[in-house]
Scaffold this motif. Structure first.
Motif, PDB file in Angstrom:
ATOM      1  N   MET A   1      -5.890 -13.741   5.217  1.00  0.00           N
ATOM      2  CA  MET A   1      -5.357 -15.151   5.493  1.00  0.00           C
ATOM      3  C   MET A   1      -6.702 -15.823   5.844  1.00  0.00           C
ATOM      4  O   MET A   1      -7.556 -15.391   6.492  1.00  0.00           O
ATOM      5  CB  MET A   1      -4.609 -15.321   6.483  1.00  0.00           C
TER       6      MET A   1
ATOM      7  N   ILE B   1       2.762  -0.444   4.152  1.00  0.00           N
ATOM      8  CA  ILE B   1       2.744  -1.655   4.774  1.00  0.00           C
ATOM      9  C   ILE B   1       2.009  -2.508   3.425  1.00  0.00           C
ATOM     10  O   ILE B   1       1.598  -1.921   2.371  1.00  0.00           O
ATOM     11  CB  ILE B   1       1.434  -1.624   5.709  1.00  0.00           C
TER      12      ILE B   1
ATOM     13  N   TRP C   1      -7.783 -10.184   7.723  1.00  0.00           N
ATOM     14  CA  TRP C   1      -6.612  -9.249   7.237  1.00  0.00           C
ATOM     15  C   TRP C   1      -5.164  -9.572   8.056  1.00  0.00           C
ATOM     16  O   TRP C   1      -5.341  -9.538   9.226  1.00  0.00           O
ATOM     17  CB  TRP C   1      -7.101  -7.897   7.359  1.00  0.00           C
ATOM     18  N   ILE C   2      -4.258  -9.363   7.344  1.00  0.00           N
ATOM     19  CA  ILE C   2      -2.863  -9.264   7.759  1.00  0.00           C
ATOM     20  C   ILE C   2      -2.287  -8.291   7.280  1.00  0.00           C
ATOM     21  O   ILE C   2      -2.443  -7.991   6.116  1.00  0.00           O
ATOM     22  CB  ILE C   2      -2.255 -10.817   7.314  1.00  0.00           C
ATOM     23  N   VAL C   3      -1.478  -7.667   8.007  1.00  0.00           N
ATOM     24  CA  VAL C   3      -0.657  -6.509   7.817  1.00  0.00           C
ATOM     25  C   VAL C   3       0.648  -6.664   8.155  1.00  0.00           C
ATOM     26  O   VAL C   3       1.085  -7.103   9.206  1.00  0.00           O
ATOM     27  CB  VAL C   3      -1.033  -5.102   8.247  1.00  0.00           C
ATOM     28  N   LEU C   4       1.514  -6.705   7.055  1.00  0.00           N
ATOM     29  CA  LEU C   4       3.232  -6.799   7.363  1.00  0.00           C
ATOM     30  C   LEU C   4       3.818  -5.232   7.287  1.00  0.00           C
ATOM     31  O   LEU C   4       3.590  -4.900   6.049  1.00  0.00           O
ATOM     32  CB  LEU C   4       3.669  -7.749   6.348  1.00  0.00           C
ATOM     33  N   GLY C   5       4.546  -5.306   8.279  1.00  0.00           N
ATOM     34  CA  GLY C   5       5.204  -3.601   8.033  1.00  0.00           C
ATOM     35  C   GLY C   5       6.612  -3.672   8.485  1.00  0.00           C
ATOM     36  O   GLY C   5       6.983  -4.634   8.897  1.00  0.00           O
ATOM     37  N   ASN C   6       7.090  -2.495   8.456  1.00  0.00           N
ATOM     38  CA  ASN C   6       8.523  -2.236   9.024  1.00  0.00           C
ATOM     39  C   ASN C   6       8.309  -1.016  10.148  1.00  0.00           C
ATOM     40  O   ASN C   6       9.281   0.045   9.772  1.00  0.00           O
ATOM     41  CB  ASN C   6       9.239  -2.085   7.674  1.00  0.00           C
ATOM     42  N   GLY C   7       7.609  -1.168  10.813  1.00  0.00           N
ATOM     43  CA  GLY C   7       7.309   0.031  11.909  1.00  0.00           C
ATOM     44  C   GLY C   7       6.541   1.111  11.294  1.00  0.00           C
ATOM     45  O   GLY C   7       6.829   2.266  11.988  1.00  0.00           O
ATOM     46  N   GLU C   8       5.737   1.210  10.322  1.00  0.00           N
ATOM     47  CA  GLU C   8       5.077   2.219   9.962  1.00  0.00           C
ATOM     48  C   GLU C   8       4.022   2.620  10.735  1.00  0.00           C
ATOM     49  O   GLU C   8       3.526   1.742  11.573  1.00  0.00           O
ATOM     50  CB  GLU C   8       4.465   1.802   8.395  1.00  0.00           C
TER      51      GLU C   8
ATOM     52  N   VAL D   1      -0.712  -5.512   2.794  1.00  0.00           N
ATOM     53  CA  VAL D   1      -2.172  -5.899   3.276  1.00  0.00           C
ATOM     54  C   VAL D   1      -2.488  -7.007   2.581  1.00  0.00           C
ATOM     55  O   VAL D   1      -2.517  -7.134   1.252  1.00  0.00           O
ATOM     56  CB  VAL D   1      -2.679  -4.771   3.108  1.00  0.00           C
TER      57      VAL D   1
ATOM     58  N   GLN E   1       0.762  -1.015   0.242  1.00  0.00           N
ATOM     59  CA  GLN E   1       0.097   0.154   0.106  1.00  0.00           C
ATOM     60  C   GLN E   1       1.014   1.357  -0.038  1.00  0.00           C
ATOM     61  O   GLN E   1       1.929   1.147   0.307  1.00  0.00           O
ATOM     62  CB  GLN E   1      -1.019  -0.121   1.350  1.00  0.00           C
TER      63      GLN E   1
ATOM     64  N   SER F   1       1.265   3.482   1.975  1.00  0.00           N
ATOM     65  CA  SER F   1       1.841   3.809   3.293  1.00  0.00           C
ATOM     66  C   SER F   1       3.048   2.960   3.589  1.00  0.00           C
ATOM     67  O   SER F   1       4.171   3.248   4.498  1.00  0.00           O
ATOM     68  CB  SER F   1       0.979   3.497   4.332  1.00  0.00           C
TER      69      SER F   1
END
Lengths: 426, 426
Positions: free
Chosen positions: B116, B111, B416-423, B113, B107, B109
């Motif tokens: 699952m 992240i 929903w799953i969200v994978l971020g890097n500290g966003e 999205v 996305q 931002s």
């Protein structure tokens, strides 16, 4: 309206919606997008007229002594109207998903079987004060090929009527039935009772508002409800974890705004990083005046933070959705206790793990039973726009049908299609 | 059991199911498949013991004067047991869909999205007489990572208890909680009332049985119901159409079996082919003793067929699910009237068009508002196995959540799953 007239009015709306829904479902994507662009143009051309109607609601609200923030939520400004117009245009340019066919596969019998995405039919929307919702719901309904019946708050009735007139004008102008979007024309409370109990006309109800409203609708509805109850969301700070990042994300998750449902109410910290992490986030919360309701271990660490506003957490705190500058804090042994705590106390809305550990990240994603589960991101991202849905009609805390942020897809169903060459069953 | 004991029993089942469901959801695909293979082995090793328990039910049924076909449905034979074992093995070899991630997208931002697939949690199943359903439901529940509470018919209680014991033995043998599949141990009718009103423990109810049972459960349930009401299915013979094929498919759709929900109850024929088609299908129906309830135009054509059993159709006939050698027949102007008739009178289960016309085929697929819509194939194919689902827990005539044949996917939800890097959200 007396009881008989009200019942008649609601049944007329229902019947007209059902008929319009068939025409919406067979309308082309181009026709529906055209209506959305037409609506954007009408909104822009009617800023002054809309504000004039909105002024009647604002006057009434002020005279009735409504609190200033509530009056504010009612207000239509050139800026909010422009935002609504842009939203309609964005929806118009989004890919159309109605008629999409997925998974068409040959079966041993020779037939090919797949699923086609189709509108769900008619939805009823019950919402409070903000008139923006009238346009948001109407435009999503048009984009998804549904018909809808809208029931807004009585405070916004004049604004809603004006907006709904523009929607119907846009529909008619684009050759689609004006009855595809209908506003309940009365503020009579009994109207909601009818709307949620017409399974022959309405396929699903989407309430947006306070918990009381949603619980009442869920209890009395005779059709499915896409409901959003509490947002008791959590951040769990795991070990190992980048503590710099953890402070930033936890701060954002709690303090960027206090009132949204995706702001966190609970903070869990792995015991082995609690001594390093809690004082740092404690200073942030303390500076922002956030009250910390702590379990004994967290208390023991946080009591050294200058000016920290600490309270002892009770069992009830773990369940609480504060929507305020208050957070519950608990030290846990590790990932197992964190997952167990969240699955027991959270409202299954949105929960995040902050971690460097791949196995923990995977377990958290899989085992936490919430609508949105995150790794290293702020739960504040749980939102239809941030998730790329292009729009949001609501957030579902249910598991059935739509879960989490609900966009266009949540307003559709997949029906089976079979393509054969005269095959028969043996 | 008295009322207090029954309430306690049901709540114990609920609590245990809820706890087991968390362990099932986190169990590996290999563990769940292992249990299914173990169950197949146990079924084969216990054919005689199962038949002995089944004999008690059969004796009681015969003594109670149950009709022979009903007694037959109760019977467990070495063949039916082998079919159940094979079914478990087939499920074990099917791809596992739990944990599947779809649509993981970046996305703006930063992240990522996606969604699952996870088990829905706990389902309650209420069914009548056939003990096979105990194994079918249990194995689907295990495959989909859910827990379930099964409530079979009182006629089959001894058989169901014996089968459920084997299921629990297989679960325990495979290191999974035996409480993941529980059978209600009493034939007390009040048990169903409890089962459908425990939203804290049960996420969805799947009733299988007569219309009365399903209507009662839908009315009283406090949780979502995957319900299957009538199957008033149709074939529409369009113009142009290969009439040879049309006779073959229409015959199959009506007469291959009369009792299934996907057998047709209504035949619509385009006016321009009625004169050519109706006499041919009329002869087939006449030879098989199928009563034809005709509109005046169909009557006028069919009255020339020797020995045809004709009746005048009433308005009520268009709504009727005969499940018998009776069919309603109506001549229509063409595709528009056919679609309108089906959308008005069908039960939204399964409807087919037989046609050579591509545009008509596409319109029928898109505009007919039924769970399964077919082109040039017999509606009798509307079935989880024929659709390639590998199994079927039921057929839904609803649009919400699962529609049409329900397999493993219908027992799951997408979170929903969200994978971020500290966003963080700005």
């Amino acid at each position: 309206m007396n009881a008989v007239n009200l019942a008649e009015h609601m049944h007329t709306l229902g019947l007209q919606a059902r008929e319009a829904s068939a025409r919406m479902a067979s309308a082309s994507a181009a026709a529906r997008s055209g209506v959305l662009r037409g609506l954007a143009a009408l909104l822009r051309a009617n800023v002054q007229a809309l504000q004039a109607d909105n002024a009647k609601d604002l006057e009434r609200a002020t005279a009735a002594g409504l609190a200033a923030p509530m009056v504010d939520r009612l207000k239509l400004t050139p800026k909010t109207i422009e935002t609504l117009a842009v939203g309609c245009e964005q929806l118009a340019t989004m890919p159309d998903i109605i008629g999409d066919v997925v998974g068409l596969k040959q079966q041993p019998s020779g037939i090919r079987v797949g699923q086609m995405r189709v509108p769900i039919g008619v939805f009823g929307m019950v919402y409070e004060s903000r008139p923006n919702v009238t346009i948001e719901a109407a435009s999503l309904s048009i984009k998804s090929g549904n018909a809808c019946i809208l029931r807004g708050g009585s405070e916004a009735i004049e604004s809603n009527k004006a907006l709904a007139r523009l929607v119907q004008q846009a529909l008619a102008g684009g050759g689609l039935p004006a009855e595809a979007v209908q506003l309940v024309q009365t503020t009579d409370r009994e109207a909601v009772g009818h709307l949620i109990a017409m399974p022959e006309y309405v396929d699903v109800i989407i309430p947006r508002g306070g918990k009381g409203l949603i619980e009442r609708i869920s209890r009395d509805a005779k059709v499915p409800v896409i409901k959003h109850l509490d947002g008791n969301c959590h951040v769990y700070v795991d070990d190992p974890c980048d503590l710099e990042m953890a402070v930033r994300v936890t701060d954002n998750a709690k303090t960027q705004k206090y009132s949204p449902c995706n702001a966190i109410e609970g903070l869990l910290v792995a015991r082995s990083v609690a001594g390093a992490f809690l004082p740092r986030i404690g200073e942030v919360f303390s500076a922002k005046g956030v009250e910390m309701r702590c379990d004994p271990e967290a208390w023991e660490i946080l009591r050294h933070v200058p000016d920290a506003n600490l309270k002892e957490a009770t069992e009830q705190d773990w369940f609480e959705e504060y929507l305020a500058p208050i957070i519950s804090i608990k030290v846990v042994a590790g990932i197992d206790e964190a997952i167990a705590h969240i699955n027991r106390y959270s409202s299954h809305h949105t929960d995040a793990i902050l971690t460097r550990d791949h196995v923990h990240a995977q377990r958290f994603l899989r085992e936490v039973d919430s609508a949105s589960v995150m790794v290293n991101a702020s739960p504040r991202f749980a939102d239809g726009f941030e998730f790329g849905l292009g729009a949001e009609i609501g957030i579902s805390t249910d598991k059935f049908h739509a879960r989490g942020p609900v966009g266009i897809e949540g307003l559709t169903s997949l029906k089976w299609i079979v393509l054969g060459n005269g095959e028969v069953r043996s």
